[in-house]
Design a protein around this motif. Structure first.
Motif: not given
Length: 148
Positions: A1-13, A16-23
């Motif tokens: 999910s984190i990789i997809a979020q960063s590659e697509t550019g559809t999410c802000d930093a 992505i940080e929230d997803t990483a913390r959750h993971a």
């Protein structure tokens, strides 16, 4: 999910940080629950508390934690411990999402002669729509698998 979020550019930093913390939190939960030496429910719950309290503090939410009446429960299998911790994690997440900013209570105590009751409660926000996710069904299915 984190990789997809960063590659697509559809999410802000921040997203992505929230997803990483959750993971990372989820990974810690799994590792602690699967610790073969930790077959004591009280120890498993205290590990959850150590992870959850700083998160609640960051959100400005008080967590009232009461394990005073929890009887000694040993021999918890790692898979069962993980299921219990995931149920509580989901319940706490729901309390944050759907409740008020007031305190959240987590209590444990005896339930009948040979069972334990774990309860998460808070005040619901007036006018808030009930959740439309799968959290409650998920918790009920996990609890049912454990005989709850």
């Amino acid at each position: 999910s984190i990789i997809a979020q960063s590659e697509t550019g559809t999410c802000d930093a921040r997203q992505i940080e929230d997803t990483a913390r959750h993971a990372l939190d989820d990974l810690r939960l799994v590792i602690n629950a699967l610790d073969l030496e930790d077959d004591d429910l009280r120890l498993a719950l205290s590990g959850l508390r150590e992870r959850v309290e700083p998160q609640m503090a960051r959100l400005g939410i008080r967590l009232d934690w009461s394990m005073t009446n929890l009887p000694e429960v040993r021999g918890i299998k790692p898979g069962n411990s993980l299921a219990i911790l995931r149920i509580l994690q989901e319940a706490l997440t729901n309390a944050i999402k759907h409740g008020t900013v007031g305190p959240i209570s987590l209590e444990a105590g005896p339930f009948g002669a040979d069972r334990v009751c774990l309860s998460v409660s808070n005040r619901s926000a007036a006018g808030r729509e009930p959740g439309r996710g799968h959290g409650m069904a998920y918790m009920q299915a996990r609890a049912s698998e454990l005989g709850g």
